[in-house]
Design a protein around this motif. Sequence first.
Motif, PDB file in Angstrom:
ATOM      1  N   ASP A  32     -16.912  -7.471 -60.079  1.00  0.00           N
ATOM      2  CA  ASP A  32     -15.749  -7.808 -61.125  1.00  0.00           C
ATOM      3  C   ASP A  32     -14.655  -6.878 -60.495  1.00  0.00           C
ATOM      4  OD1 ASP A  32     -17.272  -9.637 -62.498  1.00  0.00           O
ATOM      5  OD2 ASP A  32     -18.207  -8.030 -63.531  1.00  0.00           O
ATOM      6  N   GLN A  33     -14.565  -5.826 -60.238  1.00  0.00           N
ATOM      7  CA  GLN A  33     -13.528  -4.898 -59.805  1.00  0.00           C
ATOM      8  C   GLN A  33     -13.882  -4.139 -58.428  1.00  0.00           C
ATOM      9  OE1 GLN A  33     -12.154  -1.788 -62.201  1.00  0.00           O
ATOM     10  NE2 GLN A  33     -10.215  -2.761 -62.333  1.00  0.00           N
ATOM     11  N   PHE A  34     -12.910  -3.836 -57.689  1.00  0.00           N
ATOM     12  CA  PHE A  34     -13.313  -3.057 -56.339  1.00  0.00           C
ATOM     13  C   PHE A  34     -11.677  -2.518 -55.844  1.00  0.00           C
ATOM     14  CE2 PHE A  34     -12.849  -7.618 -56.109  1.00  0.00           C
ATOM     15  CZ  PHE A  34     -11.561  -7.970 -55.365  1.00  0.00           C
ATOM     16  N   ILE A  35     -12.144  -1.330 -54.977  1.00  0.00           N
ATOM     17  CA  ILE A  35     -11.136  -1.053 -54.193  1.00  0.00           C
ATOM     18  C   ILE A  35     -10.810  -1.981 -53.125  1.00  0.00           C
ATOM     19  CG2 ILE A  35     -10.226   0.867 -52.432  1.00  0.00           C
ATOM     20  CD1 ILE A  35     -12.731   2.386 -54.109  1.00  0.00           C
ATOM     21  N   LEU A  36      -9.409  -2.268 -52.798  1.00  0.00           N
ATOM     22  CA  LEU A  36      -9.136  -3.429 -51.824  1.00  0.00           C
ATOM     23  C   LEU A  36      -8.119  -2.832 -50.735  1.00  0.00           C
ATOM     24  CD1 LEU A  36      -8.988  -6.489 -51.077  1.00  0.00           C
ATOM     25  CD2 LEU A  36      -7.002  -6.782 -52.361  1.00  0.00           C
ATOM     26  N   GLY A  37      -8.640  -2.848 -49.661  1.00  0.00           N
ATOM     27  CA  GLY A  37      -7.785  -2.481 -48.268  1.00  0.00           C
ATOM     28  C   GLY A  37      -7.545  -3.404 -47.706  1.00  0.00           C
ATOM     29  N   GLY A  38      -6.164  -3.460 -46.913  1.00  0.00           N
ATOM     30  CA  GLY A  38      -5.871  -4.247 -45.787  1.00  0.00           C
ATOM     31  C   GLY A  38      -4.977  -3.265 -44.528  1.00  0.00           C
ATOM     32  N   TRP A  39      -5.508  -4.001 -43.739  1.00  0.00           N
ATOM     33  CA  TRP A  39      -4.653  -3.335 -42.229  1.00  0.00           C
ATOM     34  C   TRP A  39      -3.904  -4.402 -41.694  1.00  0.00           C
ATOM     35  CZ3 TRP A  39      -7.757  -3.100 -37.227  1.00  0.00           C
ATOM     36  CH2 TRP A  39      -7.006  -2.361 -35.978  1.00  0.00           C
ATOM     37  N   SER A  40      -2.492  -4.210 -41.362  1.00  0.00           N
ATOM     38  CA  SER A  40      -1.807  -5.012 -40.563  1.00  0.00           C
ATOM     39  C   SER A  40      -1.662  -6.268 -41.631  1.00  0.00           C
ATOM     40  CB  SER A  40      -2.104  -5.342 -39.363  1.00  0.00           C
ATOM     41  OG  SER A  40      -0.999  -5.917 -38.625  1.00  0.00           O
ATOM     42  N   TYR A  41      -1.908  -7.380 -40.782  1.00  0.00           N
ATOM     43  CA  TYR A  41      -1.900  -8.866 -41.587  1.00  0.00           C
ATOM     44  C   TYR A  41      -2.747  -8.654 -42.710  1.00  0.00           C
ATOM     45  CZ  TYR A  41      -3.111 -13.853 -42.171  1.00  0.00           C
ATOM     46  OH  TYR A  41      -3.355 -14.887 -42.567  1.00  0.00           O
ATOM     47  N   GLY A  42      -3.886  -7.909 -42.705  1.00  0.00           N
ATOM     48  CA  GLY A  42      -4.720  -7.920 -43.884  1.00  0.00           C
ATOM     49  C   GLY A  42      -4.293  -7.097 -45.115  1.00  0.00           C
ATOM     50  N   GLY A  43      -3.007  -6.444 -44.904  1.00  0.00           N
ATOM     51  CA  GLY A  43      -2.269  -5.886 -45.797  1.00  0.00           C
ATOM     52  C   GLY A  43      -1.556  -6.925 -46.549  1.00  0.00           C
ATOM     53  N   LEU A  44      -1.000  -7.716 -45.896  1.00  0.00           N
ATOM     54  CA  LEU A  44      -0.225  -8.876 -46.477  1.00  0.00           C
ATOM     55  C   LEU A  44      -1.254  -9.625 -47.478  1.00  0.00           C
ATOM     56  CD1 LEU A  44       1.433 -10.706 -43.338  1.00  0.00           C
ATOM     57  CD2 LEU A  44       1.810  -8.592 -44.435  1.00  0.00           C
ATOM     58  N   VAL A  45      -2.486  -9.907 -46.979  1.00  0.00           N
ATOM     59  CA  VAL A  45      -3.453 -10.699 -47.804  1.00  0.00           C
ATOM     60  C   VAL A  45      -3.612  -9.755 -48.948  1.00  0.00           C
ATOM     61  CG1 VAL A  45      -5.889 -11.579 -47.817  1.00  0.00           C
ATOM     62  CG2 VAL A  45      -4.515 -11.679 -45.681  1.00  0.00           C
ATOM     63  N   ALA A  46      -3.873  -8.362 -48.592  1.00  0.00           N
ATOM     64  CA  ALA A  46      -4.478  -7.306 -49.894  1.00  0.00           C
ATOM     65  C   ALA A  46      -3.481  -7.379 -51.150  1.00  0.00           C
ATOM     66  CB  ALA A  46      -4.999  -6.185 -49.288  1.00  0.00           C
ATOM     67  N   GLN A  47      -2.069  -7.360 -50.677  1.00  0.00           N
ATOM     68  CA  GLN A  47      -0.888  -7.188 -51.402  1.00  0.00           C
ATOM     69  C   GLN A  47      -0.720  -8.508 -52.285  1.00  0.00           C
ATOM     70  OE1 GLN A  47       2.494  -4.926 -50.043  1.00  0.00           O
ATOM     71  NE2 GLN A  47       1.358  -5.274 -48.179  1.00  0.00           N
ATOM     72  N   THR A  48      -0.935  -9.554 -51.633  1.00  0.00           N
ATOM     73  CA  THR A  48      -0.814 -11.045 -52.284  1.00  0.00           C
ATOM     74  C   THR A  48      -1.936 -11.268 -53.409  1.00  0.00           C
ATOM     75  OG1 THR A  48       0.199 -11.720 -50.298  1.00  0.00           O
ATOM     76  CG2 THR A  48      -0.780 -13.376 -52.124  1.00  0.00           C
ATOM     77  N   PHE A  49      -3.371 -10.738 -53.087  1.00  0.00           N
ATOM     78  CA  PHE A  49      -4.514 -10.675 -53.968  1.00  0.00           C
ATOM     79  C   PHE A  49      -3.887  -9.943 -55.077  1.00  0.00           C
ATOM     80  CE2 PHE A  49      -8.319  -9.305 -55.725  1.00  0.00           C
ATOM     81  CZ  PHE A  49      -9.061 -10.413 -55.929  1.00  0.00           C
ATOM     82  N   ALA A  50      -3.798  -8.445 -54.803  1.00  0.00           N
ATOM     83  CA  ALA A  50      -3.526  -7.664 -55.922  1.00  0.00           C
ATOM     84  C   ALA A  50      -2.444  -7.943 -56.918  1.00  0.00           C
ATOM     85  CB  ALA A  50      -3.014  -6.208 -55.442  1.00  0.00           C
ATOM     86  N   THR A  51      -1.251  -8.521 -56.369  1.00  0.00           N
ATOM     87  CA  THR A  51      -0.374  -9.223 -57.444  1.00  0.00           C
ATOM     88  C   THR A  51      -0.640 -10.325 -58.057  1.00  0.00           C
ATOM     89  OG1 THR A  51       0.499 -10.222 -55.593  1.00  0.00           O
ATOM     90  CG2 THR A  51       1.602  -8.049 -55.885  1.00  0.00           C
ATOM     91  N   ARG A  52      -1.728 -10.992 -57.525  1.00  0.00           N
ATOM     92  CA  ARG A  52      -2.184 -12.131 -58.433  1.00  0.00           C
ATOM     93  C   ARG A  52      -3.295 -11.861 -59.424  1.00  0.00           C
ATOM     94  NH1 ARG A  52      -0.659 -17.216 -56.184  1.00  0.00           N
ATOM     95  NH2 ARG A  52      -2.603 -18.075 -56.504  1.00  0.00           N
ATOM     96  N   TYR A  53      -4.047 -10.989 -58.959  1.00  0.00           N
ATOM     97  CA  TYR A  53      -5.307 -10.570 -59.595  1.00  0.00           C
ATOM     98  C   TYR A  53      -5.459  -8.990 -59.777  1.00  0.00           C
ATOM     99  CZ  TYR A  53      -6.528 -15.204 -58.045  1.00  0.00           C
ATOM    100  OH  TYR A  53      -6.578 -16.560 -57.661  1.00  0.00           O
ATOM    101  N   PRO A  54      -4.286  -8.450 -60.342  1.00  0.00           N
ATOM    102  CA  PRO A  54      -4.597  -7.044 -60.466  1.00  0.00           C
ATOM    103  C   PRO A  54      -5.599  -6.537 -61.352  1.00  0.00           C
ATOM    104  CG  PRO A  54      -2.737  -8.022 -61.964  1.00  0.00           C
ATOM    105  CD  PRO A  54      -3.281  -8.911 -60.917  1.00  0.00           C
ATOM    106  N   HIS A  55      -6.294  -7.150 -62.217  1.00  0.00           N
ATOM    107  CA  HIS A  55      -7.366  -6.720 -62.990  1.00  0.00           C
ATOM    108  C   HIS A  55      -8.817  -6.574 -62.191  1.00  0.00           C
ATOM    109  CE1 HIS A  55      -7.764 -10.789 -63.023  1.00  0.00           C
ATOM    110  NE2 HIS A  55      -8.737 -10.950 -63.186  1.00  0.00           N
ATOM    111  N   LYS A  56      -8.473  -7.100 -61.020  1.00  0.00           N
ATOM    112  CA  LYS A  56      -9.852  -6.992 -60.170  1.00  0.00           C
ATOM    113  C   LYS A  56      -9.849  -5.781 -59.231  1.00  0.00           C
ATOM    114  CE  LYS A  56     -10.780 -11.819 -60.158  1.00  0.00           C
ATOM    115  NZ  LYS A  56     -12.186 -11.843 -60.574  1.00  0.00           N
ATOM    116  N   VAL A  57      -8.637  -5.043 -58.936  1.00  0.00           N
ATOM    117  CA  VAL A  57      -8.323  -4.034 -57.929  1.00  0.00           C
ATOM    118  C   VAL A  57      -8.098  -3.098 -58.830  1.00  0.00           C
ATOM    119  CG1 VAL A  57      -6.770  -3.373 -56.261  1.00  0.00           C
ATOM    120  CG2 VAL A  57      -7.280  -6.014 -56.655  1.00  0.00           C
ATOM    121  N   SER A  58      -9.065  -1.710 -58.531  1.00  0.00           N
ATOM    122  CA  SER A  58      -8.772  -0.466 -59.116  1.00  0.00           C
ATOM    123  C   SER A  58      -7.751   0.115 -58.516  1.00  0.00           C
ATOM    124  CB  SER A  58     -10.381   0.250 -59.020  1.00  0.00           C
ATOM    125  OG  SER A  58     -10.744   0.515 -57.762  1.00  0.00           O
ATOM    126  N   HIS A  59      -7.954   0.176 -57.278  1.00  0.00           N
ATOM    127  CA  HIS A  59      -7.002   0.797 -56.202  1.00  0.00           C
ATOM    128  C   HIS A  59      -6.681  -0.111 -54.974  1.00  0.00           C
ATOM    129  CE1 HIS A  59      -9.041   4.100 -57.962  1.00  0.00           C
ATOM    130  NE2 HIS A  59      -8.066   4.810 -57.954  1.00  0.00           N
TER     131      HIS A  59
END
Length: 284
Positions: free
Chosen positions: A97-124
Amino acid sequence: MSSAPISAIEARTQHAAETGKKVAYRSIGQGMPVILCNRLRGILDSWDPAFLDELAKSYRVIIFDYSGIGSSEGSLPVKIAEVAEDVTFLASQVQLDQFILGGWSYGGLVAQTFATRYPHKVSHLVLLGTNPPGRNAHPLEQAFLDATMHEINDLEDEVVLFFEPESAFSRRAAQSYFGRIHARRDDKDIPVPKEKWANYFAGAQDYAADEYGSRAKLATINVPILVISGDHDPACPVENWYALSRQIPNLQMITLGQTGHGPQNQYPELVTRYIDDFVKYTRL
């Protein structure tokens, strides 16, 4: 008698599957879950085992292949928000339901996009060697692009891609890293063929266009954000974050000297300690 923890090199590939979708992943460790989003052309075997093993001492670490990449089925979307839906799917399939989300390089683009769309799912949110959304003033370097376009990257390529070629210390770290990521002997992942590379670049262009408003949303989401960068990142210059440093109240930045695009590859233990302290002591 309990068995020894499974290492990153020993972890077996699993699949999160539902009708019409199948995402490959590996999981090691126990504790608060961490989902890591991978770099351009990255597969399960591209993550540094030393970094994963350090994280797994305190967390359940989950790495995965995007749709159409490595051992996952389907096609890699050209819209970054659609790529981010792989995180939604994987989290649902492994019941997080909630997790720490990390992203490296292109993965950082994915992680930031996810976090801004579903912030309630990301603890950090932990970002390694990546750019903020939208248009950035500092472009990637030609040397990085040239090395990226080699179908098979040798050690010298990876020195340019992920380390600091001008530093003897960084070059030695690259040699150690190169040995670690080639240590797996079975259950290997599938390299990304050249015909799929264009989808990554299309996704990066979509992220820069930022039709989702992610750049503005980073300043409003209730999620602590940690950016760890090398002082000479030829792909995602740390300077691109300076323009946002006073605009995002939840942002913390760490810059490592004589370090390139893969800070966690050069300093797996140190970067893990930074992440661990960030998670332990940062609350909103």
